[in-house]
Design a protein around this motif. Structure first.
Motif, PDB file in Angstrom:
ATOM      1  N   PHE A  11      30.304  32.990  59.699  1.00 50.74           N
ATOM      2  CA  PHE A  11      30.629  31.685  59.119  1.00 50.74           C
ATOM      3  C   PHE A  11      31.092  31.806  57.665  1.00 50.74           C
ATOM      4  N   ILE A  12      30.394  32.673  56.933  1.00 46.04           N
ATOM      5  CA  ILE A  12      30.752  32.856  55.527  1.00 46.04           C
ATOM      6  C   ILE A  12      32.132  33.443  55.383  1.00 46.04           C
ATOM      7  N   SER A  13      32.423  34.367  56.235  1.00 42.01           N
ATOM      8  CA  SER A  13      33.717  35.052  56.151  1.00 42.01           C
ATOM      9  C   SER A  13      34.845  34.284  56.811  1.00 42.01           C
ATOM     10  N   SER A  14      34.501  33.184  57.394  1.00 40.07           N
ATOM     11  CA  SER A  14      35.525  32.422  58.112  1.00 40.07           C
ATOM     12  C   SER A  14      36.492  31.738  57.136  1.00 40.07           C
ATOM     13  N   GLU A  15      37.615  31.431  57.627  1.00 42.39           N
ATOM     14  CA  GLU A  15      38.656  30.777  56.839  1.00 42.39           C
ATOM     15  C   GLU A  15      38.263  29.370  56.427  1.00 42.39           C
ATOM     16  N   SER A  16      37.505  28.705  57.259  1.00 45.07           N
ATOM     17  CA  SER A  16      37.102  27.323  56.959  1.00 45.07           C
ATOM     18  C   SER A  16      36.167  27.251  55.761  1.00 45.07           C
ATOM     19  N   ALA A  17      35.257  28.235  55.634  1.00 41.70           N
ATOM     20  CA  ALA A  17      34.346  28.237  54.500  1.00 41.70           C
ATOM     21  C   ALA A  17      35.093  28.452  53.195  1.00 41.70           C
ATOM     22  N   ARG A  18      36.031  29.353  53.201  1.00 48.09           N
ATOM     23  CA  ARG A  18      36.810  29.596  51.983  1.00 48.09           C
ATOM     24  C   ARG A  18      37.643  28.368  51.619  1.00 48.09           C
ATOM     25  N   GLU A  19      38.142  27.710  52.630  1.00 52.37           N
ATOM     26  CA  GLU A  19      38.939  26.512  52.373  1.00 52.37           C
ATOM     27  C   GLU A  19      38.070  25.387  51.804  1.00 52.37           C
ATOM     28  N   TYR A  20      36.838  25.289  52.316  1.00 53.99           N
ATOM     29  CA  TYR A  20      35.915  24.264  51.824  1.00 53.99           C
ATOM     30  C   TYR A  20      35.566  24.506  50.350  1.00 53.99           C
ATOM     31  N   ALA A  21      35.297  25.772  49.985  1.00 50.79           N
ATOM     32  CA  ALA A  21      34.977  26.097  48.594  1.00 50.79           C
ATOM     33  C   ALA A  21      36.171  25.826  47.680  1.00 50.79           C
ATOM     34  N   GLU A  24      36.375  22.100  47.064  1.00 50.63           N
ATOM     35  CA  GLU A  24      35.344  21.669  46.130  1.00 50.63           C
ATOM     36  C   GLU A  24      35.719  22.020  44.684  1.00 50.63           C
ATOM     37  N   PHE A  25      36.223  23.210  44.484  1.00 53.53           N
ATOM     38  CA  PHE A  25      36.626  23.635  43.148  1.00 53.53           C
ATOM     39  C   PHE A  25      37.782  22.799  42.633  1.00 53.53           C
ATOM     40  N   ASN A  26      38.752  22.517  43.490  1.00 50.30           N
ATOM     41  CA  ASN A  26      39.880  21.678  43.074  1.00 50.30           C
ATOM     42  C   ASN A  26      39.438  20.264  42.733  1.00 50.30           C
ATOM     43  N   ALA A  27      38.446  19.755  43.487  1.00 52.85           N
ATOM     44  CA  ALA A  27      37.937  18.420  43.215  1.00 52.85           C
ATOM     45  C   ALA A  27      37.282  18.359  41.831  1.00 52.85           C
ATOM     46  N   ILE A  28      36.527  19.391  41.516  1.00 47.92           N
ATOM     47  CA  ILE A  28      35.889  19.451  40.196  1.00 47.92           C
ATOM     48  C   ILE A  28      36.940  19.486  39.099  1.00 47.92           C
TER      49      ILE A  28
END
Length: 548
Positions: A11-21, A24-28
């Motif tokens: 899950f951590i290495s999945s593409e979806s997790a990286r996209e979610y992070a 979040e960073f762009n939102a900040i």
């Protein structure tokens, strides 16, 4: 268990997790950008609003974005204000920077209106004060923070004037006269130094009672206080506190020593006051009338006693932990000493320059003393002396500019002109108090008779020389003293919300001092300096004892 770990790693290495992070960073980043933009837009909007409101105030055009930064020396600045008022009217503006607006006023009616509404000081003005004396509840930039302490002090000072013929007791005057005699042993006295010593003695005994007269460190305290106050502006001129400079730390050590001396005299007054109260409770015979000196074993005195109680209660017994009352005391000593020294020095210079006025005041003093049933003179009957004090204050105000500010609200003057909040409001006191439109064609000349008028005709000011002969005899009461505060153009002690709380007390105290001084001495200019033009700025004087 192994299967669970594998699923988590997947899950951590999945593409979806990286996209979610990433989202979040762009939102900040977007939130931070919007916040900063909003703050900048608010600053720009505030700036344009200030410019829009200030555009309706007349004033010289400013070709630089940074304003009229190069205004020259104090004398050049006063000349600039005078020329600008002649050109742009009673109210005009100067830009000191893109957000720093200065508004100068010269119309007495508008000045009175402004002083009754604006009671704040710019925060930067208090930097030098805090550096020298520390925190103070009487000298904050906001009037709301200082109002309670100012009102309390004013009530205490005014209360001591009720039912008292002379504000300054006889033993204080005797101490000052001893200082004059000691100074005269050198042949002459420096006008500024003797004025400062007189003012310092009056204020010291006002705040600390007779204990101050017996304090062995009083002379050193006077020198240290004035030296620290003088250097405060230099160190406060740095944008950042110069911790890297050795001279700054030497200055800080002197400030600490001044605070220790202040605590020392307060502690002595506190001990005497405790002993004094204990004696009063045991005897129940009204020992409160004998003064603080009786508590320390000294002869009784009718000095001003309120200060020991006032400041001792404010300190609350915790002398070292609470720095604020200490700053109040040092601030009162400094500001009071500066204003009173200026007034005493101006009076001395006027009396030296006008021997006729000095002789008439002496005649007035002797007639009042002869006709009084009390041992001490009543200065309320010395009309020419009081008028001389007022006229000396008019010709030499304590400061060239009276500064005010309204930090929160815009000011709307009587003429409808709007002054933006935060603008530095200045009144050129020296120009106003020598303005011919307010004081007549002889506004620049020394004429104490402008404050005297015939009884029953308060509006008819007597200017002719025939009045001078009658003014020396106040007993028939054919003339009255005009209250200078009724004139909006009289501002040596300020006016409005920030007016000097000790104005009445100082006037009465200085009048008492000069009544005793002129009774004993004739003040003259040192003979060998009589033709020296430089001697008029800070003349050397001689006090010649009168023959009795």
């Amino acid at each position: 268990m192994n299967s669970i770990l594998k699923s988590v790693n997947g899950f951590i290495s999945s593409e979806s997790a990286r996209e979610y992070a990433k989202k979040e960073f762009n939102a900040i980043l977007w939130i931070a950008l919007i916040t900063i933009t909003a703050l900048l837009l608010d600053k720009v909007f505030t700036l344009f609003r200030l410019w829009s409101k200030a555009s309706k105030i007349p004033g010289p055009p400013c070709n630089s974005f940074f304003g009229h930064g190069n205004l020259g020396s104090r004398e050049n600045f006063i000349d600039l204000l005078s020329e600008s008022h002649d050109k742009y009217g009673s109210v005009f503006k100067l830009w000191l920077g893109p957000t720093q607006l200065l508004v100068s006023m010269k119309d007495p009616t508008l000045i009175k209106d402004m002083l009754s509404k604006a009671g704040d000081k710019l925060p930067c003005i208090g930097k030098a004060f805090r550096l020298a004396f520390g925190r103070s509840s009487l000298f904050f930039c906001s009037y709301d923070q200082a109002q309670k302490g100012r009102e309390s002090l004013a009530l205490e000072l005014d209360d001591k004037m009720l039912g008292r013929a002379n504000v300054i007791p006889k033993n204080v005057v005797d101490c000052i006269m001893e200082g004059v005699d000691a100074s005269m042993s050198t042949g002459s006295v420096d006008c500024k130094l003797i004025s400062q010593h007189m003012a310092f003695t009056i204020l010291g005994t006002t705040l600390f009672g007779d204990t101050f007269l017996a304090w062995s460190k009083a002379t050193f305290y006077e020198e240290l206080l004035m030296m620290i106050a003088k250097d405060a502006s230099f160190w406060a001129s740095y944008r950042f506190t110069p911790f890297w400079k050795r001279g700054f730390w030497r200055y800080q050590s002197l400030c600490t020593e001044l605070k220790c001396l202040t605590l020392d005299i307060v502690q002595q007054c506190g001990k005497n006051y405790k002993l004094f109260c204990h004696m009063d409770q045991n005897s129940h015979i009204g020992t409160a009338k004998v003064g603080i000196k009786a508590a320390s074993g000294a002869p009784p005195s009718s000095g001003v006693e309120m200060q020991d109680n006032f400041f001792y209660q404010e300190l609350g017994g915790d002398l070292i932990a609470r720095e604020e009352p200490c700053g109040n005391i040092m601030g009162l000593m400094f500001h009071g000493c500066i204003a009173t020294t200026s007034l005493i020095g101006s009076i001395l210079e006027r009396l030296v320059a006008d021997a006729e006025i000095q002789d008439k005041i002496y005649s007035e003093i002797m007639k009042v003393k002869k006709g009084s049933v009390r041992e001490d003179q009543d200065v309320e009957e010395m009309l020419l002396l009081l008028a001389t004090i007022y006229e000396s204050a008019r010709l030499l105000p304590a400061g060239p500019l009276l500064q005010r500010c309204s930090l929160k609200d815009d000011l709307i003057l009587k003429n409808g002109m709007l002054i933006p909040a935060g603008a530095l409001l200045v009144v050129p006191a020296q120009l106003l108090q020598m303005d011919g439109s307010s004081w007549g064609s002889d506004a620049s000349k020394f004429n104490p008779y402008r404050f005297l008028s015939k009884a029953g005709k308060g509006s008819d000011l007597v200017q002719d020389t025939s009045f001078t002969e009658e003014a020396a005899d106040p007993i028939p009461c054919s003339f009255v003293l005009n209250d200078p505060n009724d004139d909006a153009a009289f501002l040596p002690f300020g006016s409005g919300m920030r007016t000097c709380v000790g104005q009445k007390f100082v006037i009465r105290g200085v009048a008492t001092l000069f009544a005793s001084l002129l009774e004993r001495y004739e003040v003259r200019l040192r003979p060998q300096l009589g033709n020296d033009p430089k001697s008029t700025t800070n003349p050397e004087m001689v006090f010649v004892k009168r023959s009795r």
